[in-house]
Design a protein around this motif. Structure first.
Motif, mmCIF file in Angstrom:
data_model
loop_
_atom_site.group_PDB
_atom_site.id
_atom_site.type_symbol
_atom_site.label_atom_id
_atom_site.label_comp_id
_atom_site.label_asym_id
_atom_site.label_seq_id
_atom_site.Cartn_x
_atom_site.Cartn_y
_atom_site.Cartn_z
ATOM 1 N N VAL A 22 1.143 -1.386 0.239
ATOM 2 C CA VAL A 22 0.192 0.176 -0.111
ATOM 3 C C VAL A 22 0.860 1.135 -0.422
ATOM 4 C CG1 VAL A 22 -2.005 0.879 1.165
ATOM 5 C CG2 VAL A 22 -1.725 -0.969 1.149
ATOM 6 N N PRO A 23 1.153 1.800 -1.330
ATOM 7 C CA PRO A 23 1.770 2.986 -1.077
ATOM 8 C C PRO A 23 1.975 4.447 -0.201
ATOM 9 C CG PRO A 23 0.292 3.512 -3.212
ATOM 10 C CD PRO A 23 0.040 2.061 -2.054
ATOM 11 N N THR A 24 3.419 5.116 -0.010
ATOM 12 C CA THR A 24 2.957 6.309 0.805
ATOM 13 C C THR A 24 1.734 7.000 0.790
ATOM 14 O OG1 THR A 24 5.259 6.141 1.514
ATOM 15 C CG2 THR A 24 3.984 8.035 1.703
ATOM 16 N N GLY A 25 0.954 8.289 0.976
ATOM 17 C CA GLY A 25 -0.419 8.645 1.320
ATOM 18 C C GLY A 25 -1.217 8.194 0.499
ATOM 19 N N THR A 26 -1.282 7.448 0.936
ATOM 20 C CA THR A 26 -2.781 5.768 1.075
ATOM 21 C C THR A 26 -3.244 7.042 2.155
ATOM 22 O OG1 THR A 26 -2.011 4.146 0.087
ATOM 23 C CG2 THR A 26 -4.471 4.594 0.393
ATOM 24 N N PRO A 27 -5.099 7.438 1.655
ATOM 25 C CA PRO A 27 -6.045 7.908 2.746
ATOM 26 C C PRO A 27 -6.573 6.596 3.352
ATOM 27 C CG PRO A 27 -7.007 8.195 0.424
ATOM 28 C CD PRO A 27 -5.986 7.141 0.492
ATOM 29 N N ILE A 28 -6.496 6.433 4.806
ATOM 30 C CA ILE A 28 -7.031 6.141 5.471
ATOM 31 C C ILE A 28 -7.774 6.218 6.398
ATOM 32 C CG2 ILE A 28 -6.734 3.410 7.553
ATOM 33 C CD1 ILE A 28 -4.580 3.607 5.013
ATOM 34 N N PRO B 74 2.241 -3.963 11.394
ATOM 35 C CA PRO B 74 2.467 -2.256 12.012
ATOM 36 C C PRO B 74 2.473 -1.413 10.768
ATOM 37 C CG PRO B 74 4.200 -3.544 12.781
ATOM 38 C CD PRO B 74 3.485 -4.315 12.422
ATOM 39 N N LEU B 75 2.439 -0.185 10.802
ATOM 40 C CA LEU B 75 1.872 0.992 9.968
ATOM 41 C C LEU B 75 2.431 3.074 10.734
ATOM 42 C CD1 LEU B 75 -1.153 2.610 10.028
ATOM 43 C CD2 LEU B 75 -1.974 0.538 9.712
ATOM 44 N N GLU B 76 2.866 3.161 9.292
ATOM 45 C CA GLU B 76 2.835 4.856 10.056
ATOM 46 C C GLU B 76 2.272 5.955 8.981
ATOM 47 O OE1 GLU B 76 6.957 7.541 9.954
ATOM 48 O OE2 GLU B 76 7.008 4.932 10.168
ATOM 49 N N THR B 77 1.439 6.440 10.072
ATOM 50 C CA THR B 77 0.715 7.741 9.354
ATOM 51 C C THR B 77 1.165 8.601 9.596
ATOM 52 O OG1 THR B 77 -0.701 7.990 11.065
ATOM 53 C CG2 THR B 77 -1.444 5.756 9.708
ATOM 54 N N LYS B 78 0.901 10.199 8.948
ATOM 55 C CA LYS B 78 0.922 10.601 9.404
ATOM 56 C C LYS B 78 0.368 10.944 10.605
ATOM 57 C CE LYS B 78 2.675 12.971 4.813
ATOM 58 N NZ LYS B 78 2.132 13.640 3.649
ATOM 59 N N THR B 79 1.090 12.037 11.125
ATOM 60 C CA THR B 79 0.099 12.731 12.774
ATOM 61 C C THR B 79 -1.121 13.903 12.306
ATOM 62 O OG1 THR B 79 2.186 12.807 13.440
ATOM 63 C CG2 THR B 79 0.363 14.168 14.635
ATOM 64 N N TYR B 80 -2.277 12.839 12.347
ATOM 65 C CA TYR B 80 -3.379 13.786 12.607
ATOM 66 C C TYR B 80 -4.124 15.041 13.361
ATOM 67 C CZ TYR B 80 -8.526 14.679 12.337
ATOM 68 O OH TYR B 80 -9.580 15.323 12.040
ATOM 69 N N VAL C 251 -2.994 9.919 6.789
ATOM 70 C CA VAL C 251 -2.549 9.195 5.620
ATOM 71 C C VAL C 251 -1.061 8.567 5.886
ATOM 72 C CG1 VAL C 251 -1.047 10.536 4.009
ATOM 73 C CG2 VAL C 251 -3.264 11.738 4.277
ATOM 74 N N LEU C 252 -1.083 7.645 4.897
ATOM 75 C CA LEU C 252 0.622 6.517 4.975
ATOM 76 C C LEU C 252 1.859 7.063 4.983
ATOM 77 C CD1 LEU C 252 -0.221 3.179 3.486
ATOM 78 C CD2 LEU C 252 0.214 3.913 6.180
ATOM 79 N N ALA C 253 2.591 6.934 5.958
ATOM 80 C CA ALA C 253 3.708 7.892 5.662
ATOM 81 C C ALA C 253 4.250 7.472 5.031
ATOM 82 C CB ALA C 253 4.410 8.764 7.472
ATOM 83 N N LYS C 254 4.468 6.094 5.225
ATOM 84 C CA LYS C 254 5.454 5.136 4.745
ATOM 85 C C LYS C 254 4.817 3.712 4.121
ATOM 86 C CE LYS C 254 9.358 5.548 7.769
ATOM 87 N NZ LYS C 254 10.415 5.051 8.551
ATOM 88 N N PRO C 255 5.138 3.232 3.163
ATOM 89 C CA PRO C 255 4.665 1.520 2.516
ATOM 90 C C PRO C 255 4.125 1.084 3.475
ATOM 91 C CG PRO C 255 6.374 2.517 1.473
ATOM 92 C CD PRO C 255 6.462 3.359 2.457
ATOM 93 N N LEU C 256 2.773 0.135 3.605
ATOM 94 C CA LEU C 256 3.029 -0.681 3.899
ATOM 95 C C LEU C 256 1.933 -1.722 2.968
ATOM 96 C CD1 LEU C 256 1.240 -1.970 6.844
ATOM 97 C CD2 LEU C 256 -0.859 -1.088 5.549
ATOM 98 N N LEU D 92 -3.294 12.724 16.878
ATOM 99 C CA LEU D 92 -3.167 11.210 16.845
ATOM 100 C C LEU D 92 -2.516 10.413 16.008
ATOM 101 C CD1 LEU D 92 -7.294 11.453 17.081
ATOM 102 C CD2 LEU D 92 -5.677 11.642 18.993
ATOM 103 N N VAL D 93 -1.764 9.074 15.388
ATOM 104 C CA VAL D 93 -1.389 8.673 14.696
ATOM 105 C C VAL D 93 -1.598 7.136 14.587
ATOM 106 C CG1 VAL D 93 0.363 9.815 14.801
ATOM 107 C CG2 VAL D 93 0.437 7.867 16.403
ATOM 108 N N LEU D 94 -2.110 6.717 13.425
ATOM 109 C CA LEU D 94 -2.111 5.094 13.771
ATOM 110 C C LEU D 94 -1.300 4.399 13.550
ATOM 111 C CD1 LEU D 94 -5.129 4.607 10.734
ATOM 112 C CD2 LEU D 94 -5.267 4.963 13.179
#
Length: 207
Positions: free
Chosen positions: A44-50, A125-131, A200-205, A112-114
């Motif tokens: 799942v590429p960087t920038g994908t909305p979750i 594990p996944l990494e998102t941009k901070t909301y 939003v994903l900060a790194k590929p998942l 917040l982050v996921l």
């Protein structure tokens, strides 16, 4: 006749054995084929909305940095036309930072982050941009408190001592109103369960 009967039953037994051996060999071959070609992983590429819906409420009045919360995916995650994470999939998040509303200035904010998402019964594990959420400004409310208190002071001062008293009363009333604002925090920020948020994903998942 007896030799013919024996030959007949021998043929039946041999035929059953061959069928059984063939079935067993086919099943073994299918198992080996499955092992040789495991399910391919998807990135799942960087920038994908979750997009998620909160299961737990979070807010500046109830949460602290490090607090974990649960969510469910509000929408499926799709990559190249293929659904890789179903709607309703469980995920976990963490409160990064909390700022309570200040006195006179400073609004409530919540970061917040996921941190992970469920995949085949395990959390990946996944990494998102901070909301970051910030409460609305309280300037109008503050002005109303100060203005209202000044008006009350003005009326009291006029009754007590004419124009001079009115001016003094207004000053006292205004000061009292300002003190009220100083002593009262602005509104806290709170998200109730079922609130929808977009990360939003900060790194590929890779899943």
């Amino acid at each position: 006749m007896k030799p013919l009967i024996r030959i007949f039953w021998l043929g039946v037994l041999l035929g059953g054995c061959l069928a059984s051996c063939t079935t067993s060999s086919t099943a073994d071959a299918e198992k080996e084929s499955y092992r040789a070609f495991p399910a391919q992983k998807v990135t799942v590429p960087t920038g994908t909305p979750i997009r998620v819906a909160l299961k737990d409420g979070v807010g500046t009045g109830v949460s602290t940095p490090g607090t974990e919360f649960e969510v469910n995916l509000a929408d499926a995650v799709i990559v190249d036309g293929k659904t890789v994470l179903e709607k309703g999939t469980a995920a976990l998040g963490r409160v990064v930072d909390v700022h309570r509303p200040g006195r006179v200035k400073g609004r409530a904010s919540l970061s917040l982050v996921l941190t992970s998402v469920e995949r085949n019964g395990k959390f990946v594990p996944l990494e998102t941009k901070t909301y970051v959420a910030v409460a609305k400004s309280d300037k109008k409310r503050d002005a109303g408190i100060i203005g209202g208190a000044a008006g009350v002071g003005l009326a009291i001062g006029a009754i007590a001592g004419g124009k001079k008293g009115a001016a003094t009363g207004a000053a006292i009333g205004g000061a009292g109103g300002t003190a009220t604002v100083l002593a009262t925090r602005g509104d806290d920020l709170h998200y109730a369960p079922e609130t929808r948020l977009k990360f939003v994903l900060a790194k590929p998942l890779r899943i």
